[in-house]
Enzyme design. Structure first.
Site, PDB file in Angstrom:
ATOM      1  N   GLY A  72       0.936  -1.256   0.043  1.00 30.47           N
ATOM      2  CA  GLY A  72       0.124   0.035  -0.030  1.00 30.47           C
ATOM      3  C   GLY A  72       0.917   1.139  -0.175  1.00 30.47           C
ATOM      4  N   LEU A  73       1.847   1.048  -0.778  1.00 29.65           N
ATOM      5  CA  LEU A  73       2.834   2.379  -0.964  1.00 29.65           C
ATOM      6  C   LEU A  73       3.266   3.216  -0.078  1.00 29.65           C
ATOM      7  CD1 LEU A  73       0.544   4.071  -3.725  1.00 29.65           C
ATOM      8  CD2 LEU A  73       2.677   2.618  -4.159  1.00 29.65           C
ATOM      9  N   ASN A  99       9.825   6.206  -8.781  1.00 27.22           N
ATOM     10  CA  ASN A  99       8.421   5.709  -9.096  1.00 27.22           C
ATOM     11  C   ASN A  99       7.674   6.843  -8.446  1.00 27.22           C
ATOM     12  OD1 ASN A  99       6.182   3.971  -8.157  1.00 27.22           O
ATOM     13  ND2 ASN A  99       7.035   3.087  -9.808  1.00 27.22           N
ATOM     14  N   CYS A 130      -0.927   0.658  -9.062  1.00 25.06           N
ATOM     15  CA  CYS A 130      -1.003  -0.096  -7.764  1.00 25.06           C
ATOM     16  C   CYS A 130      -2.100  -0.427  -7.240  1.00 25.06           C
ATOM     17  CB  CYS A 130      -0.351   0.843  -6.594  1.00 25.06           C
ATOM     18  SG  CYS A 130      -0.355  -0.011  -5.134  1.00 25.06           S
ATOM     19  N   ASN A 192       2.751  -4.031 -13.933  1.00 27.10           N
ATOM     20  CA  ASN A 192       2.638  -4.067 -12.482  1.00 27.10           C
ATOM     21  C   ASN A 192       2.025  -5.447 -12.213  1.00 27.10           C
ATOM     22  OD1 ASN A 192       2.291  -3.357  -9.781  1.00 27.10           O
ATOM     23  ND2 ASN A 192       2.256  -1.214 -10.264  1.00 27.10           N
ATOM     24  N   GLY A 243       7.935  -8.601 -15.139  1.00 23.60           N
ATOM     25  CA  GLY A 243       6.920  -9.620 -14.612  1.00 23.60           C
ATOM     26  C   GLY A 243       7.479 -11.028 -14.497  1.00 23.60           C
ATOM     27  N   GLY A 265      12.044  -7.861 -10.226  1.00 15.22           N
ATOM     28  CA  GLY A 265      11.410  -7.640  -9.147  1.00 15.22           C
ATOM     29  C   GLY A 265      11.374  -8.674  -8.173  1.00 15.22           C
TER      30      GLY A 265
END
Lengths: 303, 267
Positions: A72-73, A99, A130, A192, A243, A265
């Site tokens: 959640g950022l 980002n 997000c 994402n 991804g 990632g």
């Protein structure tokens, strides 16, 4: 030696390997394991206009060949970033990409405007994807008009390379890609995380505090690859593939599908030195196949 | 203390009972200095459902033999697979991670461990003993077979045991042990175990104004402060258990200083 350099708009990368936002902290978390300067660049954790505490614990669920997250950022906001984090980032000798996320267009613009003044921030990646925040984030990235609106607003205040990161949680990824390209994106990165869910059957409860979260890891690679291939066929701007990349051959698949660069990632969590191994593996591939430049791989899929 | 990724070799994998194993891993290069309370992350091979690394407390470090001991409780596929490792097998490991317990000097201290929560307490007892502390170790479990390796602690302090079924030591919850009422004036309490137990011990410590450190075991992905998945709510907001912890002073954790609701509060 093969030529590993690539160009993303005005951005010169010494190799096509970047790190995905939210999986690489601010770089220093990995200093014990690799020389971060050997990477094409790093995309640091999302920055928002204001401090955000993120979602309550539990924020993570392991899934087959992947994981769900609902962070959640969480970040301390742009003011803190400029004052406390940015000075440390300037010590790196590679591309630092910020980002940028928020819940309102004004918020995105505020962060982008401040990032624009920072010399060592080579580019920004606009996070309109997000899935873990109630407002903003993915909401901007799942309709063409809102994706265009936020990209256009940020384009007006941001002079350097503007990358827009797309959400896969849409009906037509190419429509969104074309919309943000028209609105001024210099590059498109995708994908994402995919919106997913995990349930604990013994407790009859969701695993995540937010019930749903974003799926990442090798499990999503085939979807990411397909979307990169679709998007790179219709846009003119360079595409960055993301991804489930866990090896050099995974990375090369994305380049063949049309990406000019890739982001690593979730694999950083399993092997904090994976990025360096992927760079070495790409070079070996080029030598083995007698390809002089990595750029030649972009879109070189034989169909 | 530099973190490293290494391949360690299994020296011995000793089953302690049906659920627990003691895994001894050897490093070819000299082991870096580690602190009690720090942890390692192990990659489990061979299954798509064990994608992420698994975190384990460091149970013991033998610098002479260059080995690390880990206490493994089988809870799922990952730990099952680790319990089946054999001597000579190689283990992909990242260590040392996190912040450990702070080692006080020349005090009377209490260590409380519940179930597999004793994992970091051997290493801790050893260091506390070396620093001139009088060490008391209280170990609790459901029954006698859950009390792991209790004899080994005797070299470093007084050992107290409680089991819920009374099969070993005092009968009852660990938090109901008589040591809490018979002993007064511990200089410090260290605790590792189930959440409810740690909250009850922290509450006792707060009430008696004793500094208390607890070791949390939140679910983690990266273990190095990058993913922000393992956070706990502290007085400074959400912080990563993997880098700011796993050991915290209980007074810095939000919601830990009020009486717990699980029915094992201590006076």
């Amino acid at each position: 030696m093969a030529d590993l350099t690539v160009k993303i708009h005005n951005l010169e990368l010494k190799n096509p390997v970047l790190t995905a936002s939210g999986t690489f902290g601010y770089g220093r978390e990995y200093d014990d394991f690799i020389d971060v300067n050997d990477l094409g660049g790093i995309i640091v954790k999302a920055t928002t206009s204001k401090h955000r505490e993120g979602n309550p614990y539990p924020r993570m669920a392991e899934t087959p060949m992947g994981m769900l997250n609902a962070v959640g950022l969480q970040n301390k906001g742009i003011e803190y970033f400029v004052r406390e984090i940015y000075p440390k980032l300037t010590e790196y000798n590679t591309n630092i990409i910020a980002n940028v996320s928020d819940s309102t267009i004004e918020g995105y613009v505020n962060v982008a405007r401040k990032m624009n003044k920072l010399d060592h921030i080579a580019a920004i990646e606009l996070n309109i994807s997000c899935p873990n925040v109630k407002e903003g984030g993915m909401a901007f990235g799942t309709s063409c008009p809102s994706a265009m609106a936020v990209t256009r607003a940020v384009r007006e205040v941001y002079d350097k390379t503007l990358i827009v990161k797309l959400s896969p949680n849409v009906t037509s990824i190419t429509d969104i890609a074309l919309a943000v390209e028209e609105a001024g994106a210099d590059s498109i990165s995708l994908i994402n995380t995919l919106l997913g869910m995990a349930i604990d059957s013994e407790k009859r409860k969701p695993v995540l505090s937010t019930i749903t979260g974003g799926l990442s890891g090798p499990a999503i690679k085939p979807i990411a690859l397909r979307m990169v291939w679709q998007v790179s066929k219709v846009v003119k701007v360079p595409v960055i593939g993301i991804g489930g990349i866990a090896s050099a051959s995974d990375a090369i698949e994305f380049l063949l599908a049309g990406a000019s660069a890739v982001q690593i990632g979730t694999s950083n969590f399993i092997d904090p030195a994976i990025t360096i191994k992927i760079i070495a593996g790409i070079e070996e591939y080029l030598i083995k196949h007698r390809i002089a430049k990595v750029k030649e791989l972009t879109g070189a899929l034989i169909t | 203390m530099k973190k490293q990724i290494a391949k360690l070799v299994v020296v011995e994998n000793t089953p302690l009972n049906v659920k627990h194993n003691l895994l001894e891993l050897k490093s070819h290069s000299p082991l870096t200095e580690m602190l009690p309370g720090q942890f390692v992350e192990i990659k489990v091979n061979g299954s798509e459902s064990t994608y992420l690394r698994r975190p384990f407390s460091i149970h013991r470090v033998d610098y002479d033999k260059n080995t690390i001991h880990l206490l493994i409780k089988v809870v799922g596929k990952g730990t099952k697979s680790l319990s089946e490792l054999e001597a000579g097998d190689s283990v992909d490991i990242i260590f040392p991670l996190g912040k450990g317990f702070s080692i006080t000097e020349n005090e009377e201290v209490l260590l409380v461990g519940g179930g597999c929560g004793v994992a970091p307490l051997y290493f801790l007892a050893e260091q506390l003993h070396r620093n001139g502390n009088t060490v008391n170790i209280l170990i609790g479990g459901k029954s006698g077979e859950d009390i792991l390796l209790h004899d080994q602690y005797k070299a470093y302090g007084n050992v107290f045991i409680s089991t819920e079924d009374g099969s070993l030591g005092e009968k009852g919850m660990v938090t109901a042990h008589s040591i809490f009422s018979s002993h007064a004036g511990f200089g410090k309490i260290y605790c590792c175990g189930p959440d409810g137990m740690m909250r009850a011990v922290a509450h006792y410590a707060e009430k008696h104004k004793i500094p208390c450190e607890v070791s949390l075991e939140n679910t983690m992905a990266c273990g190095i402060g990058a993913c922000l998945c393992c956070v706990v709510e502290s007085v400074q907001g959400n912080v990563c258990v993997c880098t700011e912890g796993p050991v915290f002073e209980s007074s810095t954790l939000k919601g830990w200083t009020v009486e717990n609701e699980i029915g094992c509060s201590l006076d």
